[in-house]
Scaffold this active site. Structure first.
Site, PDB file in Angstrom:
ATOM      1  N   ARG A  90       0.843  -1.195   0.000  1.00 37.73           N
ATOM      2  CA  ARG A  90       0.000   0.000   0.000  1.00 37.73           C
ATOM      3  C   ARG A  90       0.874   1.239   0.000  1.00 37.73           C
ATOM      4  O   ARG A  90       1.864   1.244  -0.740  1.00 37.73           O
ATOM      5  CB  ARG A  90      -1.041  -0.071   1.114  1.00 37.73           C
ATOM      6  CG  ARG A  90      -0.498  -0.531   2.453  1.00 37.73           C
ATOM      7  CD  ARG A  90      -1.558  -0.586   3.503  1.00 37.73           C
ATOM      8  NE  ARG A  90      -1.969   0.763   3.859  1.00 37.73           N
ATOM      9  CZ  ARG A  90      -2.994   1.045   4.645  1.00 37.73           C
ATOM     10  NH1 ARG A  90      -3.713   0.081   5.167  1.00 37.73           N
ATOM     11  NH2 ARG A  90      -3.305   2.283   4.939  1.00 37.73           N
ATOM     12  N   ALA A 145       4.801   1.040   0.628  1.00 39.77           N
ATOM     13  CA  ALA A 145       5.430   0.140  -0.346  1.00 39.77           C
ATOM     14  C   ALA A 145       5.483   0.778  -1.735  1.00 39.77           C
ATOM     15  O   ALA A 145       6.510   0.703  -2.427  1.00 39.77           O
ATOM     16  CB  ALA A 145       4.667  -1.179  -0.398  1.00 39.77           C
ATOM     17  N   HIS A 146       4.383   1.420  -2.150  1.00 34.82           N
ATOM     18  CA  HIS A 146       4.367   2.042  -3.486  1.00 34.82           C
ATOM     19  C   HIS A 146       5.359   3.190  -3.569  1.00 34.82           C
ATOM     20  O   HIS A 146       6.075   3.335  -4.563  1.00 34.82           O
ATOM     21  CB  HIS A 146       2.948   2.491  -3.847  1.00 34.82           C
ATOM     22  CG  HIS A 146       2.097   1.357  -4.330  1.00 34.82           C
ATOM     23  ND1 HIS A 146       1.510   0.455  -3.471  1.00 34.82           N
ATOM     24  CD2 HIS A 146       1.770   0.938  -5.580  1.00 34.82           C
ATOM     25  CE1 HIS A 146       0.846  -0.451  -4.170  1.00 34.82           C
ATOM     26  NE2 HIS A 146       0.986  -0.182  -5.456  1.00 34.82           N
ATOM     27  N   LYS A 147       5.396   3.997  -2.525  1.00 36.95           N
ATOM     28  CA  LYS A 147       6.334   5.122  -2.492  1.00 36.95           C
ATOM     29  C   LYS A 147       7.768   4.584  -2.558  1.00 36.95           C
ATOM     30  O   LYS A 147       8.602   5.080  -3.315  1.00 36.95           O
ATOM     31  CB  LYS A 147       6.101   5.918  -1.196  1.00 36.95           C
ATOM     32  CG  LYS A 147       6.857   7.218  -1.091  1.00 36.95           C
ATOM     33  CD  LYS A 147       6.308   8.034   0.082  1.00 36.95           C
ATOM     34  CE  LYS A 147       6.947   9.405   0.193  1.00 36.95           C
ATOM     35  NZ  LYS A 147       8.325   9.374   0.675  1.00 36.95           N
TER      36      LYS A 147
END
Lengths: 207, 290
Positions: free
Chosen positions: A32, A35-37
């Site tokens: 989420r 993790a995406h960043k």
């Protein structure tokens, strides 16, 4: 109800259309906001230098995500002390927060399926057409029920992000979802947004 | 003073895992309104199945157990300092038992405390001394998905044709529902506060959600607006999970607060279908739950 196994073939992706209920089986990875960043800044745009276990985690998640599925989920997990992890509650989180990242992440890792709730925007829809991939909508809040489809927690990466934000690798069977954005450019969310906006304008004009 | 740690732990378990009967009833009514074979009906069937499963297994209804918000109404003689310690201890234990997800994240370092104990507002505790001999503790768990779609408007708002009256309140509230789409986990419940300052307005919009779903507002004008907003929200066609459908909102609760002459705020707290709130009462050392 269509059975979809992970990794998902391009043929299977092309056969899926908005509105199709599916049951997913195989291995997926949760990811989420953090993790995406992390994926985008460290490896895709590479604006940040990898540190600690970054490089190792990257090498290990690559094959899991290739043709695979990422699940927007911050679970409740038991067995944290003994590391005998079990998903207790694991519904989807709101996907739109990953809209700035998702398309790039799908292209970079060849991700075929994104699971979440609330739908995503034009950038992700374009990536669904290119990769190709689909967006699977799970029922928000149905956390106890969805956790039943998680057979096993294989491993966890980036637990230092915190339990909700870590990347959990899970093996699932008959994970229930509905296709709401497909590889043919259709989005149920764009449709409902536009229809509800017209309805709102109608109601406001009455006042 | 009685140690309330264990009873509060039970209040948390009950709230996180057992949806109140009025909300479940509302969801069952919604199910009847959606057409068989459509995704909206499928979503409601899944929701109701999940509600049963969570209750049977004592597992969280939704994995996002939100910020635990406690409303403590206590008779004279109770120590708020000790109750705060007991609430915090119960929250940490509930997290350890997987009734709550660790949700308290330091906004600067990004570090999750791991036990739901953060600063003085996490968990959030409202204390109010009351008359009588009954201690009441209400707990509300409201997840981040629906919290994120909450909205505050400063009236007048010319874009929405909203003046400083109930017709204006109606316009901005409908705008908030349309903007939320399915992201707040529809079918939702609207908590609306008219007036106050920016802070007190949002607080009131959440507190009004402690009312029963099927009650009525003692103020006839506000009661009419509650009915109207529920009906008109459902005309937007957003439906459960934003899949399209007839049930977007299960109910609307409105409160009003005194405001400054210069300000007219309307705050909308959107509550997801997983409307988790329970009450614990302590009277003559006996604990009961509602």
């Amino acid at each position: 109800m269509q059975q979809v196994s992970i990794p998902i073939s391009d043929e299977a992706i092309h056969s899926l259309k908005v509105g199709d209920p599916v049951l997913l089986s195989g291995t997926m990875v949760t990811g989420r906001d953090a993790a995406h960043k992390w994926m985008v800044e460290t490896f895709i745009k590479a604006t940040r230098t990898p540190i600690d276990d970054d490089q190792q985690v990257y090498q290990e998640i690559k094959p899991l995500l290739d043709g695979g599925v990422i699940y927007h989920c911050g679970p409740v997990v038991s067995g944290l002390d003994s590391q005998e992890y079990k998903f207790v509650a694991a519904g989807p989180t709101t996907s739109t927060r990953e809209e700035p990242y998702q398309g790039d992440v799908m292209r970079h890792f060849n991700i075929k399926g994104v699971i979440g709730k609330g739908g995503m925007g034009a950038k992700t829809l374009a990536a669904c057409q290119e990769v190709p991939g689909v967006y699977f909508h799970a029922v928000g809040g149905a956390a106890s029920l969805i956790a039943q489809s998680v057979l096993e927690v294989t491993t966890v990466y980036k637990l230092d992000f915190g339990v909700p934000e870590a990347m959990w690798v899970i093996r699932v069977e008959d994970f229930p979802a509905v296709v709401t954005m497909d590889a043919h450019g259709s989005s149920l969310h764009a449709e409902i947004e536009s229809e509800s906006r017209s309805a709102l304008e109608g109601l406001l004009a009455e006042s | 003073m009685q140690d309330l740690t264990e009873p509060i732990l039970e209040l948390i378990r009950l709230t996180a895992t057992n949806l109140p009967p009025d909300v479940e009833e509302g969801l069952r009514d919604a199910l009847q309104q959606e057409e068989p074979g459509f995704a909206a009906r499928g979503a409601l069937e899944t929701i109701l199945k999940n509600v049963d499963m969570a209750r049977e297994n004592s597992t969280p209804i939704c994995q996002d157990t939100g910020t635990p918000i406690f409303y403590v109404n206590y008779p004279e003689g109770w120590s708020t300092r000790r109750m705060r310690e007991q609430i915090k201890s119960a929250v940490a234990q509930a997290t350890d038992k997987s009734y709550l997800r660790p949700n308290a994240v330091d906004s600067i370092s990004g570090v999750n405390s791991g036990d739901n104990i953060g600063d003085e507002h996490f968990p959030t505790i409202h204390f109010e001394e009351i008359e009588g001999d009954e201690l009441q503790i209400d707990l509300m768990l409201k997840g981040g998905g629906c919290e994120n779609v909450g909205a505050q408007y400063s009236l007048p708002n010319s874009e929405l044709g909203a003046g400083r009256d109930l017709a204006g309140v109606r316009n901005v509230a409908l705008d908030a529902v349309q903007k939320a789409q399915g992201k707040g986990c529809a079918p939702g419940i609207l908590g609306i506060a008219i007036g106050g300052d920016r802070g007190s307005s949002f607080v009131a919009s959440k507190e009004v959600l402690l009312r029963q779903l099927d009650d009525s507002n003692p103020n006839p004008e506000m009661n009419d607006l509650e009915q109207q907003l529920t009906e008109e929200s459902n005309q937007l066609g957003i439906g459960p999970m934003g899949f399209g459908g007839k049930t977007t909102v299960l109910g609307t609760k409105i409160t009003s607060k005194h405001r400054l002459p210069a300000s007219y705020f309307v705050s909308v707290s959107y509550m997801c279908w997983a409307y988790r709130r329970r009450q614990m009462v302590v009277k003559n050392d006996q604990v009961s739950y509602q």
